[in-house]
Design an enzyme around this catalytic site. Structure first.
Site, PDB file in Angstrom:
ATOM      1  N   CYS A   1     -19.401 -20.579  -6.881  1.00  0.00           N
ATOM      2  CA  CYS A   1     -20.167 -19.889  -7.917  1.00  0.00           C
ATOM      3  C   CYS A   1     -20.502 -18.487  -7.404  1.00  0.00           C
ATOM      4  O   CYS A   1     -21.064 -18.352  -6.311  1.00  0.00           O
ATOM      5  CB  CYS A   1     -21.441 -20.655  -8.258  1.00  0.00           C
ATOM      6  SG  CYS A   1     -22.527 -19.773  -9.402  1.00  0.00           S
TER       7      CYS A   1
ATOM      8  N   ASP B   1     -18.106 -25.153  -6.857  1.00  0.00           N
ATOM      9  CA  ASP B   1     -17.797 -25.658  -8.195  1.00  0.00           C
ATOM     10  C   ASP B   1     -16.541 -26.501  -8.083  1.00  0.00           C
ATOM     11  O   ASP B   1     -15.635 -26.181  -7.304  1.00  0.00           O
ATOM     12  CB  ASP B   1     -17.550 -24.501  -9.179  1.00  0.00           C
ATOM     13  CG  ASP B   1     -18.830 -23.772  -9.549  1.00  0.00           C
ATOM     14  OD1 ASP B   1     -19.867 -24.440  -9.719  1.00  0.00           O
ATOM     15  OD2 ASP B   1     -18.785 -22.545  -9.695  1.00  0.00           O
TER      16      ASP B   1
END
Length: 150
Positions: free
Chosen positions: A49, A56
């Site tokens: 992120c 992520d």
């Protein structure tokens, strides 16, 4: 037989530090003009992120109808792995991968589905495609269920 002396295939290769440094290799399609679908699924795709620095996770499904070229799978694996330390939003990662493959391969058709696990309680699924799917091609569903605690 394919001359792999210029490919990462069969060679020792390090994981690129970032996607821009990754080399994607292509090889001649052994069945040019014979339309078919090739699928790559990456069930453990990760990136970072860009705001929080947290990882992520996504399932990527790439379908394409090749023209003259196929993507060499080892180079694709190294390219996808290079995103592990790359900070970008889900939409950027998914679309950038699709565009880079389309530029390299010049496929008849290509689609990518990025099925991202939730951050902040919301899963984000991202889809991108280019080209026209030939009428005689069977393109199966990408096989990733709508989010229900994948």
């Amino acid at each position: 037989m394919i001359d792999n002396s210029n490919l990462q295939l069969g060679q020792s290769a390090d994981i690129p530090a970032k996607p821009e440094e990754a080399r994607l290799d292509r090889v001649p399609n052994p069945h040019p003009g014979g339309e078919y679908v090739a699928r790559f699924t990456c069930p453990e795709f990760t990136s970072i992120c860009p705001v929080t620095g947290q990882p992520d996770f996504a399932i990527l499904v790439i379908d394409y109808v090749p023209g003259q070229w196929l993507v060499e799978s080892k180079s694709l694996k190294l390219y996808l792995t290079s995103f592990r330390n790359h900070g970008a939003f889900h939409e950027d990662c998914t679309v950038a991968i699709g565009k880079r493959l389309a530029e390299l391969l010049e496929p008849v058709y290509l689609r990518i589905g990025g099925y991202w696990y939730p951050r902040g309680g919301i899963p984000i699924d991202v889809f991108w495609q280019t080209g026209e799917l030939p009428k005689n091609i069977w393109l199966p569903d990408q096989g990733v269920a709508p989010y229900r605690a994948r």
